[in-house]
Scaffold this motif. Structure first.
Motif, PDB file in Angstrom:
ATOM      1  N   GLN A 107       0.790  -1.227   0.036  1.00 61.09           N
ATOM      2  CA  GLN A 107      -0.179   0.108   0.021  1.00 61.09           C
ATOM      3  C   GLN A 107       0.943   1.397   0.076  1.00 61.09           C
ATOM      4  O   GLN A 107       2.163   1.277   0.683  1.00 61.09           O
ATOM      5  CB  GLN A 107      -1.023  -0.080   1.376  1.00 61.09           C
ATOM      6  CG  GLN A 107      -1.924   1.167   1.321  1.00 61.09           C
ATOM      7  CD  GLN A 107      -2.839   1.267   2.537  1.00 61.09           C
ATOM      8  OE1 GLN A 107      -2.611   0.007   3.420  1.00 61.09           O
ATOM      9  NE2 GLN A 107      -3.607   2.073   2.662  1.00 61.09           N
ATOM     10  N   GLU A 108       0.287   2.271  -0.589  1.00 60.38           N
ATOM     11  CA  GLU A 108       1.166   3.492  -0.508  1.00 60.38           C
ATOM     12  C   GLU A 108       0.118   4.705  -0.907  1.00 60.38           C
ATOM     13  O   GLU A 108      -0.748   4.776  -1.524  1.00 60.38           O
ATOM     14  CB  GLU A 108       2.124   3.583  -2.158  1.00 60.38           C
ATOM     15  CG  GLU A 108       2.782   4.780  -2.199  1.00 60.38           C
ATOM     16  CD  GLU A 108       3.637   4.734  -3.418  1.00 60.38           C
ATOM     17  OE1 GLU A 108       4.097   5.820  -3.886  1.00 60.38           O
ATOM     18  OE2 GLU A 108       4.016   3.941  -3.909  1.00 60.38           O
ATOM     19  N   ASP A 109       0.408   5.705   0.153  1.00 59.65           N
ATOM     20  CA  ASP A 109      -0.458   6.991   0.542  1.00 59.65           C
ATOM     21  C   ASP A 109       0.614   8.168   0.462  1.00 59.65           C
ATOM     22  O   ASP A 109       1.615   8.126   1.307  1.00 59.65           O
ATOM     23  CB  ASP A 109      -1.267   6.781   1.523  1.00 59.65           C
ATOM     24  CG  ASP A 109      -2.054   5.687   1.655  1.00 59.65           C
ATOM     25  OD1 ASP A 109      -2.738   5.385   0.422  1.00 59.65           O
ATOM     26  OD2 ASP A 109      -2.385   4.887   2.719  1.00 59.65           O
TER      27      ASP A 109
END
Length: 322
Positions: A107-109
């Protein structure tokens, strides 16, 4: 005198006995699964040699660990907060490091705060065998602000789930064998209900086993990257001379910048005003008609206009008059 038995009496009795046995096994199966699973769990936990996959085989029967399977199942998680001047570059390095170790980005934000500082949160899944190596490499991407690491031993859960799966599979096979020998429709319906329940329990156990396997084989690292904020003074946080000098310089630079912006905004208007004045003085004003200058008026006093000068007696003007 013996009464001849019908040829169908024996199969019917046999079917009834089998049905009774199946129901008894079904009733004891749930407890047997739990009890058997607990017993096997205790034995496996004591020896640490249970098969993680839960499948029956020579390795499981002999109490040995299957090839490539760790005897201890440990869930490893870590959280890192790192400050860096170039967030995209540090993120690319972290992604490359995880992929080189055989992992991936889960996941990447990415976001920006009110001051425009970039902040990225990325979740990395890496093999447990490369966990320490990747964690050490990620700490070197910038200035480490915070680190949290945790390891949980779930070997007992893995062994228990594997044992319960084996028991459930054996129970499903028994129910299917009884269904193949059942003669009455009611018996078939009863066995089908029991089979559905056991298969549902088996699928739930398999899902739990897959989750445990994923968590133990792949460690989870949560990395937070943020741009380096204004450097704080060392010590107790009280600003010193260098901080005051840096703050004054920033204020001075900001003031000059705003003055330059104001001058730049007023420059077109000033140029237009200067050009208009030049045209007025060089072109328009010389061509305007000039008005005649009025004759100088006699000086006026508070008592009225001064009388004209009279000739002095004996002067040349009086002689001419004579």
């Amino acid at each position: 005198m013996r009464i001849p038995r019908s040829p169908r009496s024996a199969p019917s009795v046999l079917a009834a006995v089998l049905l009774t046995a199946s129901l008894a096994l079904a009733g004891c199966g749930g407890g047997g699964d739990v009890g058997g699973g607990s017993a096997k769990s205790d034995a496996g936990a004591h020896g640490r040699r249970a098969d993680v996959s839960g499948a029956s085989g020579p390795a499981a029967e002999k109490g040995k660990t299957a090839p490539g399977t760790s005897p201890d199942a440990i869930v490893r998680t870590a959280s890192l907060t790192v400050e860096t001047r170039d967030v995209p570059k540090a993120l690319a390095r972290a992604r490359t490091r995880a992929e080189a170790a055989g992992g991936y980005v889960g996941q990447e934000d990415t976001s920006r705060d009110a001051d425009g500082h970039e902040r990225t949160r990325v979740v990395l899944r890496v093999p447990s065998g490369r966990y320490d190596e990747v964690l050490t490499a990620l700490q070197g991407t910038g200035r480490l602000v915070d680190r949290t690491a945790k390891a949980v031993d779930v070997t007992d859960q893995v062994v228990d789930v594997g044992s319960r799966i084996a028991s459930q599979r054996a129970g499903v096979d028994r129910i299917r064998a009884l269904m193949g020998r059942a003669a009455k429709l009611g018996d078939v319906v009863t066995l089908e209900g029991e089979l559905s329940r056991r298969q549902a329990d088996l699928e739930a156990l398999l899902a739990r086993q897959a989750s445990l396997k994923d968590r133990t084989e792949l460690a989870t690292i949560t990395l937070t990257l943020s741009e380096t904020p204004v450097k704080e003074a060392a010590g107790d946080g009280t600003p010193g001379f260098v901080d005051a000098l840096a703050g004054g310089w920033h204020v001075f630079a900001a003031t000059l910048r705003w003055i330059a912006l104001a001058l730049g905004a007023a420059l077109p208007f000033a140029a237009f005003a200067a050009l208009s004045a030049l045209l007025w003085l060089r072109v328009v004003r010389p061509r305007l008609p000039r008005r005649p200058r009025p004759a100088p008026a006699a000086p006026v006093t508070a008592l009225g206009p001064l009388p004209s000068a009279r000739p002095v007696p004996g002067s040349a003007g009086e002689a001419d008059r004579d």
